[in-house]
Scaffold this motif. Structure first.
Motif, PDB file in Angstrom:
ATOM      1  N   LEU A  62      33.986 -33.361 103.377  1.00  0.00           N
ATOM      2  CA  LEU A  62      33.577 -33.621 101.999  1.00  0.00           C
ATOM      3  C   LEU A  62      32.247 -32.963 101.661  1.00  0.00           C
ATOM      4  O   LEU A  62      32.055 -32.447 100.546  1.00  0.00           O
ATOM      5  CB  LEU A  62      33.483 -35.136 101.777  1.00  0.00           C
ATOM      6  CG  LEU A  62      33.111 -35.606 100.372  1.00  0.00           C
ATOM      7  CD1 LEU A  62      34.107 -35.100  99.339  1.00  0.00           C
ATOM      8  CD2 LEU A  62      33.026 -37.129 100.347  1.00  0.00           C
ATOM      9  N   SER A  63      31.315 -32.924 102.617  1.00  0.00           N
ATOM     10  CA  SER A  63      30.000 -32.335 102.355  1.00  0.00           C
ATOM     11  C   SER A  63      30.088 -30.863 101.980  1.00  0.00           C
ATOM     12  O   SER A  63      29.211 -30.339 101.285  1.00  0.00           O
ATOM     13  CB  SER A  63      29.097 -32.501 103.581  1.00  0.00           C
ATOM     14  OG  SER A  63      29.685 -31.877 104.717  1.00  0.00           O
ATOM     15  N   SER A  64      31.149 -30.178 102.404  1.00  0.00           N
ATOM     16  CA  SER A  64      31.300 -28.765 102.078  1.00  0.00           C
ATOM     17  C   SER A  64      31.513 -28.533 100.593  1.00  0.00           C
ATOM     18  O   SER A  64      31.283 -27.425 100.095  1.00  0.00           O
ATOM     19  CB  SER A  64      32.483 -28.162 102.856  1.00  0.00           C
ATOM     20  OG  SER A  64      32.244 -28.214 104.243  1.00  0.00           O
ATOM     21  N   TYR A  65      31.973 -29.551  99.895  1.00  0.00           N
ATOM     22  CA  TYR A  65      32.228 -29.421  98.461  1.00  0.00           C
ATOM     23  C   TYR A  65      31.057 -29.919  97.612  1.00  0.00           C
ATOM     24  O   TYR A  65      31.174 -30.021  96.392  1.00  0.00           O
ATOM     25  CB  TYR A  65      33.517 -30.175  98.099  1.00  0.00           C
ATOM     26  CG  TYR A  65      34.699 -29.675  98.885  1.00  0.00           C
ATOM     27  CD1 TYR A  65      35.233 -28.411  98.654  1.00  0.00           C
ATOM     28  CD2 TYR A  65      35.263 -30.441  99.896  1.00  0.00           C
ATOM     29  CE1 TYR A  65      36.301 -27.926  99.398  1.00  0.00           C
ATOM     30  CE2 TYR A  65      36.333 -29.970 100.646  1.00  0.00           C
ATOM     31  CZ  TYR A  65      36.843 -28.714 100.388  1.00  0.00           C
ATOM     32  OH  TYR A  65      37.902 -28.234 101.130  1.00  0.00           O
ATOM     33  N   LEU A  66      29.937 -30.199  98.280  1.00  0.00           N
ATOM     34  CA  LEU A  66      28.751 -30.688  97.576  1.00  0.00           C
ATOM     35  C   LEU A  66      27.574 -29.746  97.781  1.00  0.00           C
ATOM     36  O   LEU A  66      26.418 -30.157  97.682  1.00  0.00           O
ATOM     37  CB  LEU A  66      28.386 -32.095  98.083  1.00  0.00           C
ATOM     38  CG  LEU A  66      29.490 -33.157  97.963  1.00  0.00           C
ATOM     39  CD1 LEU A  66      29.032 -34.458  98.619  1.00  0.00           C
ATOM     40  CD2 LEU A  66      29.855 -33.385  96.506  1.00  0.00           C
ATOM     41  N   THR A  67      27.862 -28.488  98.041  1.00  0.00           N
ATOM     42  CA  THR A  67      26.812 -27.515  98.315  1.00  0.00           C
ATOM     43  C   THR A  67      26.636 -26.554  97.143  1.00  0.00           C
ATOM     44  O   THR A  67      27.549 -26.352  96.340  1.00  0.00           O
ATOM     45  CB  THR A  67      27.151 -26.698  99.574  1.00  0.00           C
ATOM     46  OG1 THR A  67      28.370 -25.992  99.348  1.00  0.00           O
ATOM     47  CG2 THR A  67      27.301 -27.598 100.784  1.00  0.00           C
ATOM     48  N   GLN A  71      30.984 -21.363 100.136  1.00  0.00           N
ATOM     49  CA  GLN A  71      31.528 -21.541 101.476  1.00  0.00           C
ATOM     50  C   GLN A  71      32.728 -20.604 101.640  1.00  0.00           C
ATOM     51  O   GLN A  71      33.442 -20.328 100.674  1.00  0.00           O
ATOM     52  CB  GLN A  71      31.982 -22.997 101.678  1.00  0.00           C
ATOM     53  CG  GLN A  71      30.917 -24.032 101.390  1.00  0.00           C
ATOM     54  CD  GLN A  71      29.836 -24.036 102.448  1.00  0.00           C
ATOM     55  OE1 GLN A  71      30.122 -24.017 103.643  1.00  0.00           O
ATOM     56  NE2 GLN A  71      28.584 -24.052 102.014  1.00  0.00           N
ATOM     57  N   TYR A 265      39.358 -38.329 101.606  1.00  0.00           N
ATOM     58  CA  TYR A 265      38.286 -38.805 102.466  1.00  0.00           C
ATOM     59  C   TYR A 265      37.924 -40.252 102.216  1.00  0.00           C
ATOM     60  O   TYR A 265      36.931 -40.752 102.746  1.00  0.00           O
ATOM     61  CB  TYR A 265      37.060 -37.907 102.322  1.00  0.00           C
ATOM     62  CG  TYR A 265      37.276 -36.550 102.951  1.00  0.00           C
ATOM     63  CD1 TYR A 265      37.274 -36.403 104.334  1.00  0.00           C
ATOM     64  CD2 TYR A 265      37.542 -35.429 102.169  1.00  0.00           C
ATOM     65  CE1 TYR A 265      37.499 -35.177 104.925  1.00  0.00           C
ATOM     66  CE2 TYR A 265      37.766 -34.187 102.747  1.00  0.00           C
ATOM     67  CZ  TYR A 265      37.749 -34.085 104.119  1.00  0.00           C
ATOM     68  OH  TYR A 265      37.978 -32.866 104.704  1.00  0.00           O
TER      69      TYR A 265
END
Length: 267
Positions: A62-67, A71, A265
């Motif tokens: 999930l953190s990959s979609y909050l950057t 990516q 998630y």
């Protein structure tokens, strides 16, 4: 997936595909939502030496979609004589759906499904169908059919493979033109949904029957009945069909993508 069975997929190869998908998840830290066959096995006319074109959609943590920074949204595994394995991030899949990408739609409705986790793929397919720009899909199949048919016309003895590829693309284009809907991926489904003369249907059946025991390099004499069919399809202009306002489609895509990621998630 112990209950998997497909006439064009060797059970031992299926076991290896599952192991490869597991390795992708472990090494890349992703969750595979859908894995399918995208090539001639999915189209239902493989040759004896056809490889396995395994394609998948995945989610990163999930953190990959909050950057803020971009990516990487593609995973590609080394290609060998048996396997060609690669996949797209779910976000990339949605971006392609916004552009009515016909290849994505084919993945989503492939008849050969190696893995499917949860409802994400089915909901993305429903979204892609509901919001599709059919003109874009028609142009895709028109270009694909022309490229393959030009190869047929240029060869003294065209490959069986090339004939089948040109035929499938032409029939998909005809499907869009006649039915005003996205075409199925596989040749048998296309044949069931189109009106073709008995002469044409018999010629197609004979071509596929010849290809199944052949190799990728085996050739044929020209097939005038199929030349006429494909030529007639390509002689007609690509149909212009009005689609939905893309801004509204984008809003719905954002909402559905966020819902799918958060749901995945939540557990």
């Amino acid at each position: 997936m112990t209950d998997f069975s497909d006439p064009f997929v060797d059970p031992a190869i299926h076991t290896r595909i599952q192991a490869e998908l597991g390795a992708v998840e472990q090494e890349e830290g992703v969750r595979i939502l859908l894995a399918i066959e995208s090539g001639s096995r999915g189209w239902r006319f493989p040759s004896q030496d056809s490889d396995y074109d395994v394609r998948f959609l995945y989610l990163r943590p999930l953190s990959s979609y909050l950057t803020v920074t971009d990516q990487r949204d593609v995973i590609e595994r080394p290609v060998d004589a048996v396997f060609d394995v690669s996949g797209w991030d779910l976000r990339k899949a949605f971006q392609l759906a916004l552009r009515s990408n016909a290849v994505l739609i084919e993945w989503l409705c492939s008849p050969v499904r190696y893995r499917e986790l949860g409802p994400a793929a089915a909901r993305l397919l429903n979204f892609a169908r509901a919001s599709v720009d059919l003109t874009a899909v028609a142009y895709h199949y028109d270009r694909q059919a022309r490229r393959m048919f030009n190869d047929v016309l240029a060869a003294e003895a065209p490959r069986l493979k090339t004939y089948c590829y040109a035929l499938r693309s032409a029939l998909a284009l005809q499907w869009v033109r006649e039915r005003r809907d996205v075409p199925p991926m596989d040749l048998p489904a296309l044949l069931r949904g189109l009106f073709l003369s008995a002469e044409v249907a018999d010629e197609i059946a004979a071509l596929v029957a010849r290809k199944l025991p052949s190799t990728e390099r085996d050739t044929t004499a020209r097939l005038p009945i199929l030349d006429h069919l494909i030529g007639n399809v390509l002689a007609q202009p690509v149909p212009a069909m009005r689609g939905e306002a893309r801004r509204e489609v984008g809003r719905r895509a954002d909402a559905l993508f966020a819902e799918l990621v958060l749901d995945a998630y939540a557990n």
